[in-house]
Design an enzyme around this catalytic site. Structure first.
Site, mmCIF file in Angstrom:
data_model
loop_
_atom_site.group_PDB
_atom_site.id
_atom_site.type_symbol
_atom_site.label_atom_id
_atom_site.label_comp_id
_atom_site.label_asym_id
_atom_site.label_seq_id
_atom_site.Cartn_x
_atom_site.Cartn_y
_atom_site.Cartn_z
ATOM 1 C CB SER A 92 -7.954 3.568 3.182
ATOM 2 O OG SER A 92 -7.145 3.057 4.306
ATOM 3 C CE LYS A 143 -3.889 1.900 2.825
ATOM 4 N NZ LYS A 143 -4.629 1.637 3.907
ATOM 5 C CB SER A 147 -8.459 0.894 5.947
ATOM 6 O OG SER A 147 -9.067 2.218 6.435
#
Length: 525
Positions: free
Chosen positions: A194, A113, A218
Site C-alpha cells: 500500500s 505516507k 506494503s
C-alpha cells in the site's frame, strides 16, 4: 569536480533562477535531471560545502513533483505538498549556518505516507475522503523524530486507501483522495501497495527518501516493483502511534530509499522508545541509533543464506532470475543452502486474515475515537456508512467487503481470534523462520520479493504476481528488499529476512548484495 559534484552544482544553479516547466511528451527518454539519484551522503556534502541549500533542493523536488507527478506521466504519487516546506527549509539553512547540522537528515526533503499524522497544515486521511478535514494537532512520534533530526516534511504520499484493507478486488495505489498512482517504469502497470506513493516518489526522484508502512508486504512489495530499497523493521522498533492502523500485531512504519545506506540512516532516526506504544515498550534495550555502521560492501563474504524456493516454484522465468541472483551471491562469497523452505509455506493465509479482521475493527475504532467529537467518522461502522453515502467517489471501482467483514467481528477476547493469532505465531516463528534459521545455521533467508508489476485492471482489480512478505510480516520480524535488476524491463527486488531484531545482519547482507548486483535502474516513465 567529479560527476556527482557536477550534478549537485548544476542542480543548485538550476534552482537559483529557473522557472518550473511541464514535462515534455516528445521524448521517451528525457535527459537526467541534476537532482536524480542524489543520496543522503551527496546531499549532506553539498549542504556542508555550500554547493546547494535545503531551500534550493526543496524547490527542485517541488518543481519535479509538478512536472512528473501532476503533469507529464502524471504519476499521482503525492497527495499534497507541505505549504510551509520552503519556509521550513530556509529556517534550517539559517540554523545550519549558525549552529551546524543536527544530523545527516538536516534540511533533507522527505515524503510521509498519508496514513501517518503530521502537524503541518496537511491532512492525514489514509487516502479516504471520509477523513477529509482531519488536520492532526501533533506529529506521529516517528515524524517528531525525523523533524527533530532536521528533516523537511515535503508532503504526503498517496497510498492504497486504508493501506489496502478495504476490498478483495482493490487496485493497489488507488485512493479516493489521491486517485490511481502509477508505476514509473510503465505507467499502465501497478505501483503495488500500500505504500505506493512513497515508493514511486523515491524511485522517480520526487524526494530524497520517504516513509512507508507495512502490515504484510506494503513496504517491500512496492519497493521491489518500483526498483528501490525497502526496509520493514521488527514490529516495535518504530512507534506506530499516530498511524491509521490495520493490525497491532503486524503494523510498522519503515524507510523507502534508493540505497541500503540511506535506509539504515533513516531507521536509526525513526526508531526509538515510545512508552505509549506497547510493542515499542516491549523492545527493551534493543533500540539502536546507528545502523549505518552495519553497511558493508563485503557483507556477503562467509554469510549463510537459505533460499525460500517455493514462493516462485511455478514460474520457470522467475526461478531463472532467482538463480542469477544466487550466482551473484555466491560470487561475493555467500554460502547458499538451496532449498531452505519454510514448513509453514502457504498455510497462514486464513488465520492471518482472521487476525487482521479482528484487529482492524478494534484498532481502527480506537484510532478514530481520538478524532474531535464533531467529526462525522469516528468508528468503523460510521466509515462504512460514509462510503455507502458517497459511492460515486469512494467506490466507483471496488467495494468495501473487508470493512463489512471486520465490522461483523467480536472483541479480541473471542476464542476464534486467539486461536488464529496463536496459529500465526507458531507457523511463522517457532515452526517457521526461527526453525529454518537454526536447522541450517543461517544468517538470513532469501527469495525474490515479488513478481514484476501487473497491468492496472479496473474491472478485476489486482492480479498479484506473488511475493514472500507474509512470513516476516506475520512473525513481526525484519525484512529488507534490494533492487536485483530488471525482468523484461520491470524491476524485481531480492529479499533478505530473518530473526527478530536482526536488522544489523540484514543491512550488512543487503548492502553487500547492492555493492555487487548494481540492480537499480532509474525509471524513464
Amino acid at each position: 569536480m567529479d560527476r556527482r559534484e557536477f550534478l549537485v552544482a548544476a542542480a543548485a544553479a538550476a534552482t537559483a533562477g529557473a522557472e518550473p516547466t511541464t514535462a515534455s511528451t516528445s521524448s521517451a527518454h528525457p535527459p537526467p535531471d541534476p537532482i536524480e539519484e542524489l543520496s543522503l551522503t551527496d546531499i549532506a556534502a553539498a549542504f556542508a560545502d555550500g554547493r546547494m541549500s535545503s531551500q534550493q533542493l526543496t524547490q527542485s523536488y517541488l518543481w519535479r513533483i509538478e512536472k512528473l507527478d501532476r503533469h507529464g506521466p502524471t504519476l499521482r504519487s503525492v497527495i499534497e505538498t507541505n505549504p510551509r516546506a520552503l519556509e521550513i527549509a530556509a529556517a534550517l539553512d539559517a540554523e545550519r549556518k549558525t549552529r551546524g547540522a543536527r544530523s545527516p537528515l538536516h534540511g533533507v526533503p522527505i515524503l510521509i505516507k498519508d496514513n501517518v499524522e503530521t502537524s503541518d497544515h496537511m491532512m492525514s486521511t489514509a487516502g479516504s475522503l471520509a477523513l477529509t478535514g482531519w488536520y492532526a494537532p501533533h506529529d506521529a512520534p516517528l515524524v517528531e523524530r525525523l523533524r527533530a533530526a532536521g528533516a523537511v516534511i515535503l508532503g504526503k504520499s498517496n497510498l492504497s486507501e486504508w493501506a489496502n484493507f478495504r476490498s478483495t478486488h482493490s487496485l493497489s495505489g488507488w485512493s479516493g483522495r489521491g486517485g490511481q498512482c502509477r508505476n514509473p517504469y510503465a505507467t499502465d502497470r501497478t505501483p503495488s501497495g500500500s505504500s505506493s506513493g512513497s515508493a514511486v516518489a523515491v524511485s522517480s526522484n520526487l524526494c530524497a527518501v520517504a516513509v512507508g508502512t507495512e502490515t504484510d508486504g506494503s513496504i517491500v512489495s512496492p519497493a521491489s516493483i518500483n526498483g528501490i530499497v525497502g526496509l520493514k523493521p521488527t514490529v516495535g522498533l518504530v512507534s506506530r502511534r499516530g498511524i491509521a492502523p490495520i493490525s497491532h500485531s503486524q503494523d510498522t512504519a519503515g524507510p523507502l530509499t534508493r540505497s541500503v545506506r540511506d535506509a539504515a540512516l533513516m531507521l536509526g532516526v525513526m526508531s526509538g522508545l515510545d512508552v505509549a506504544d506497547a510493542a515499542s515498550a516491549a523492545v527493551g534495550d534493543r533500540f539502536q541509533s546507528d545502523y549505518v555502521r552495519y553497511v558493508d560492501v563485503n557483507g556477503l563474504s562467509g554469510a549463510r543464506l537459505g533460499v525460500a524456493r517455493k514462493f516462485f516454484a511455478d514460474s520457470a522465468p522467475l526461478n531463472a532470475f532467482l538463480d542469477a541472483c544466487i550466482a551473484t551471491l555466491k560470487g561475493a562469497g555467500a554460502v547458499i543452502v538451496d532449498p531452505a523452505d519454510l514448513p509453514m509455506h502457504g498455510s497462514t493465509g486464513a488465520p492471518e486474515q482472521e487476525v487482521l479482521l479482528y484487529e482492524f475493527k478494534a484498532d481502527l475504532n480506537t484510532y478514530l475515537r481520538r478524532l474531535p467529537p464533531t467529526f462525522p467518522v469516528r468508528s468503523l461502522a460510521a466509515l462504512i456508512r460514509f462510503n455507502e453515502a458517497h459511492k460515486d467517489t469512494e467506490m466507483p471501482l471496488f467495494d468495501q467487503e473487508l470493512l463489512r467483514q471486520a465490522e461483523a467481528k467480536g472483541p479480541l477476547s473471542e476464542k476464534a481470534y486467539k486461536d488464529a493469532r496463536a496459529a500465526c505465531l507458531k507457523a511463522t516463528r517457532s515452526n517457521g523462520i526461527d526453525a529454518v534459521l537454526a536447522q541450517h545455521k543461517l544468517d538470513a533467508m532469501i527469495a525474490l520479493t515479488s513478481g514484476p508489476a501487473w497491468l492496472i485492471d479496473t474491472v478485476n482489480g489486482d492480479a498479484d504476481t506473488g511475493g514472500c512478505s507474509s512470513p516476516a510480516a506475520i512473525a513481526g520480524y525484519p525484512h529488507i528488499t534490494v533492487p536485483a535488476g530488471l525482468f523484461r524491463g520491470l524491476p524485481i527486488g531480492l529479499s533478505f529476512f530473518g530473526a527478530a531484531f536482526s536488522e544489523p545482519t540484514l543491512i550488512k547482507l543487503g548492502s553487500g548484495y547492492e555493492a555487487v548486483a548494481h540492480g537499480r535502474t532509474p525509471p524513464r516513465f
